[in-house]
Design an enzyme around this catalytic site. Structure first.
Site, PDB file in Angstrom:
ATOM      1  N   GLY A 101       0.850  -1.193   0.000  1.00 42.58           N
ATOM      2  CA  GLY A 101       0.000   0.000   0.000  1.00 42.58           C
ATOM      3  C   GLY A 101       0.877   1.232   0.000  1.00 42.58           C
ATOM      4  N   CYS A 153       5.432  -6.148   1.375  1.00 37.25           N
ATOM      5  CA  CYS A 153       5.817  -4.734   1.375  1.00 37.25           C
ATOM      6  C   CYS A 153       5.208  -3.991   2.575  1.00 37.25           C
ATOM      7  CB  CYS A 153       5.444  -4.108   0.035  1.00 37.25           C
ATOM      8  SG  CYS A 153       6.287  -2.547  -0.232  1.00 37.25           S
ATOM      9  N   TYR A 154       4.196  -3.133   2.366  1.00 40.33           N
ATOM     10  CA  TYR A 154       3.562  -2.440   3.500  1.00 40.33           C
ATOM     11  C   TYR A 154       3.054  -3.474   4.515  1.00 40.33           C
ATOM     12  CZ  TYR A 154       0.207   0.338   6.198  1.00 40.33           C
ATOM     13  OH  TYR A 154      -0.483   0.933   7.218  1.00 40.33           O
ATOM     14  N   HIS A 176       7.952  -7.722  -4.105  1.00 40.94           N
ATOM     15  CA  HIS A 176       6.635  -8.104  -4.637  1.00 40.94           C
ATOM     16  C   HIS A 176       6.697  -9.440  -5.390  1.00 40.94           C
ATOM     17  CE1 HIS A 176       4.448  -4.431  -3.649  1.00 40.94           C
ATOM     18  NE2 HIS A 176       5.630  -3.848  -3.757  1.00 40.94           N
ATOM     19  N   GLU A 199       4.272 -11.045  -6.537  1.00 38.82           N
ATOM     20  CA  GLU A 199       3.149 -11.175  -7.481  1.00 38.82           C
ATOM     21  C   GLU A 199       3.441 -10.594  -8.860  1.00 38.82           C
ATOM     22  OE1 GLU A 199       3.421  -9.170  -4.968  1.00 38.82           O
ATOM     23  OE2 GLU A 199       2.442  -7.244  -5.282  1.00 38.82           O
ATOM     24  N   SER A 248     -24.836  -5.419 -23.404  1.00 42.85           N
ATOM     25  CA  SER A 248     -24.301  -4.762 -24.591  1.00 42.85           C
ATOM     26  C   SER A 248     -23.899  -5.793 -25.639  1.00 42.85           C
ATOM     27  CB  SER A 248     -23.076  -3.932 -24.208  1.00 42.85           C
ATOM     28  OG  SER A 248     -22.001  -4.803 -23.895  1.00 42.85           O
ATOM     29  N   GLY A 249     -23.802  -7.059 -25.212  1.00 45.75           N
ATOM     30  CA  GLY A 249     -23.321  -8.076 -26.143  1.00 45.75           C
ATOM     31  C   GLY A 249     -21.830  -8.291 -25.988  1.00 45.75           C
ATOM     32  N   GLY A 250     -21.176  -7.422 -25.234  1.00 49.63           N
ATOM     33  CA  GLY A 250     -19.757  -7.613 -24.930  1.00 49.63           C
ATOM     34  C   GLY A 250     -19.617  -8.750 -23.930  1.00 49.63           C
ATOM     35  N   ASP A 261     -18.239  -8.927 -21.007  1.00 42.54           N
ATOM     36  CA  ASP A 261     -18.425  -8.642 -19.576  1.00 42.54           C
ATOM     37  C   ASP A 261     -19.904  -8.647 -19.183  1.00 42.54           C
ATOM     38  OD1 ASP A 261     -15.784  -8.187 -19.968  1.00 42.54           O
ATOM     39  OD2 ASP A 261     -15.849  -6.031 -19.595  1.00 42.54           O
ATOM     40  N   SER A 262     -20.707  -7.841 -19.897  1.00 41.40           N
ATOM     41  CA  SER A 262     -22.117  -7.784 -19.503  1.00 41.40           C
ATOM     42  C   SER A 262     -22.806  -9.110 -19.824  1.00 41.40           C
ATOM     43  CB  SER A 262     -22.841  -6.605 -20.158  1.00 41.40           C
ATOM     44  OG  SER A 262     -22.870  -6.734 -21.548  1.00 41.40           O
ATOM     45  N   LYS A 311      -9.951  -9.676 -17.301  1.00 41.17           N
ATOM     46  CA  LYS A 311     -10.653  -9.998 -18.562  1.00 41.17           C
ATOM     47  C   LYS A 311     -10.496 -11.475 -18.974  1.00 41.17           C
ATOM     48  CE  LYS A 311     -12.692  -7.916 -22.143  1.00 41.17           C
ATOM     49  NZ  LYS A 311     -13.744  -6.900 -21.959  1.00 41.17           N
TER      50      LYS A 311
END
Ligand code: XMP
Length: 516
Positions: A60, A87-88, A174, A176, A227-229, A231-232, A372
């Protein structure tokens, strides 16, 4: 909630505001262990209730000595569950247990060589020296009782620490990020300490979310702007699986969609998934208001307003709805409210931006912890057809941002047909899946061509193909000349009104992906 056996091995990442907090959770999932984020001040009881087998404290931007520095409940360390501070997270642990952290005179940023002092747990099987990625201002200078150094760098005598008795670990670097090449193995070793098997698969995420949504929504009604994408679509199918016909989807056709997009969406969701899907054809209204408008921001504003109007009308007619389902992903979350913010708002680049306040929906965002590519995996598991899963991202205002100058019927048609050819040729050559977006742009510039023996003036079409991982930066794609040639030939032969084809060779920055 009842958990599947494989989900019992859950690791919770406490989010202290790091840019990388979600990436940590993602890496743990890549190791085959379910992981999700929780706010840094989550109660130990809540962690126990989520069956956490391990806890990771993220990095952070704060310093532990700042007045409002985020601090977790000390009870988190008393659950008997292994904790890894990154880290933090390391600095906070040292500070809370009575060690000393100081502000270093110079920030350590970049690669460092870590000498492993003890290879028995966190660094098991990794040899004596590792390249790691550092990014910190503060550093531990004195360890609390019970802690020891298990890794050092030339700048950090406490680059990796451990309290064996309480199974607390800390790394100043880090693990990751990709710049720590063996970081995944370090995380895997921590998961071994936690006793987590690598048995979690994305299928379990689907089951978990379906159950969660069912519980959240109860008997109430959900509205989703589809939307057809990918994600939605994924959010909608997930919610539909959970609550069936309590979900109504609205697909607003603004007349600026890709070729065959509306038909494909209707076929997939209405015919295949049997969802309640309202197809709201508002092309005439949208295009009517766009007449004569050339300013890109004005175009976006008009489209936003018209969208809200269409959405509000439909919601009023078919409602009331208590919930709004959205396909918000993790990258959308960082762009808007900041990580982990429970008070998320509908974001401006989303289609349903700027809804009137009286429409006080509760938000359902089942994908907000995912990236994604993870959403694409979920979509495939849910049986969403490849034509939707593999489609490139498409902006909410549609072809309007790919048409420079006034949006006219003729330019929409050139842009739509040419874009479809670009995508088809990339698919045929196996490049489609490897690029981020591929489309055609059309403006008002025209050039002379010949058709048969006649002179013909037509549009100059610009082909844009970019590679990117997150759309924040992008590079123009070096696609082979032969593919460009086929695209060019087809556009000039098959798209009425197009005479010339150019290729956009600008990267982002300084250019953007979309021309407007
Ligand atoms: P730019 O052009 O800013 O685009 O480099 C970055 C990414 O965002 C997409 N984009 C949008 N997506 N609504 C959206 O949902 C929008 O208004 C919008 N504008 C750009 C763009 O396609 C690219 O992937």
């Amino acid at each position: 909630m009842e958990l599947d056996a494989e989900e019992k091995d859950t690791v919770i990442v406490l989010d202290f505001g790091a840019q990388y907090a979600h990436l940590i959770a993602r890496r743990v999932r890549e190791c085959g262990v379910y992981s999700e984020l929780a706010p840094f001040d989550v109660s130990p009881e809540a962690l126990a209730a989520r069956s956490a087998k391990g806890i990771i404290l993220s990095g952070g931007p704060a310093s532990v000595y700042e007045a409002n520095a985020p601090v977790c409940d000390k009870g988190v360390f008393e659950l008997g569950i292994p904790v890894l501070g990154i880290c933090y997270g390391l600095q906070l642990m040292v500070h809370l247990f009575g060690g000393e952290v100081v502000r270093s005179p110079k920030r350590e940023y970049g690669k460092a060589e870590l000498k492993v002092k003890d290879p028995s747990d966190l660094f098991k099987g990794l040899g004596g020296q590792l390249t790691v990625w550092m990014s910190h201002g503060d550093a531990a200078v004195e360890l609390p009782e019970g802690f020891e150094a298990i890794g050092v760098t030339s700048n950090s005598p406490y680059a990796a620490i451990r309290d064996m008795g309480r199974r607390l670990f800390g790394v100043q670097f880090h693990p990751e990020v990709a710049h720590t090449p063996r970081g995944m193995e370090i995380l895997r070793n921590f998961l071994d300490v936690c006793g987590c098997a690598s048995s979690w698969r994305m299928e379990a995420f689907v089951d978990r979310k379906v159950e969660e949504i069912r519980k959240q929504v109860g008997g109430e009604k959900v509205l989703c702007a589809l939307s057809g994408g990918v994600d939605s679509s994924t959010a909608a199918v997930l919610v539909h699986r959970a609550v069936g016909d309590q979900l109504t989807c609205v697909f607003v056709d603004h007349g600026l969609l890709r070729k065959n997009e509306a038909q494909e969406v209707l076929k997939a969701f209405r015919d295949h998934f049997k969802m309640r899907l309202l197809h709201v054809d508002k092309a005439a209204q949208f295009l009517g208001r766009l007449k004569g408008v050339v300013d890109p921001e004005e175009k976006r504003m008009i489209i936003g307003e018209e969208f809200v109007k269409a959405f509000t009308e439909t919601a009023g007619e078919y409602g009331p709805f208590q919930w709004l389902a959205q396909g918000t992903l993790y990258p959308d979350v960082i762009e808007s409210a900041g990580t982990g913010s429970p008070a998320s708002r509908i974001k401006t680049h989303h289609n349903v931006a700027g809804l009137p306040e009286w429409m006080a929906f509760k938000l359902l965002e089942p994908l907000r912890d995912l990236y994604k590519d993870e959403v694409r995996k979920v979509a495939s598991i849910l049986g969403i057809p490849d034509t939707i899963v593999k489609r490139h991202p498409f902006p909410g205002p549609g072809l309007a941002v790919r048409i420079v100058g006034e949006v006219t019927g003729e330019k929409i048609s050139v842009c739509r047909e040419a874009s479809s050819i670009v995508e088809e040729e990339l698919m045929k050559s196996g490049l489609h899946g490897r690029v981020w977006q591929a489309f055609a742009v059309v403006g008002d510039d025209k050039a002379v061509g010949v058709l048969g023996d006649a002179r013909k003036v037509g549009y100059i079409v610009t082909v844009r193909v970019v590679e990117s991982v997150d759309a924040m930066t992008a590079d123009w794609s070096r696609i082979p000349y032969e593919v460009l040639e086929r695209i060019s030939n087809r556009i000039t032969n098959e798209v009425p009104g197009a005479t010339w084809v150019t290729y956009a060779v600008s990267s982002k920055p300084p250019a953007t992906i979309e021309p407007q």
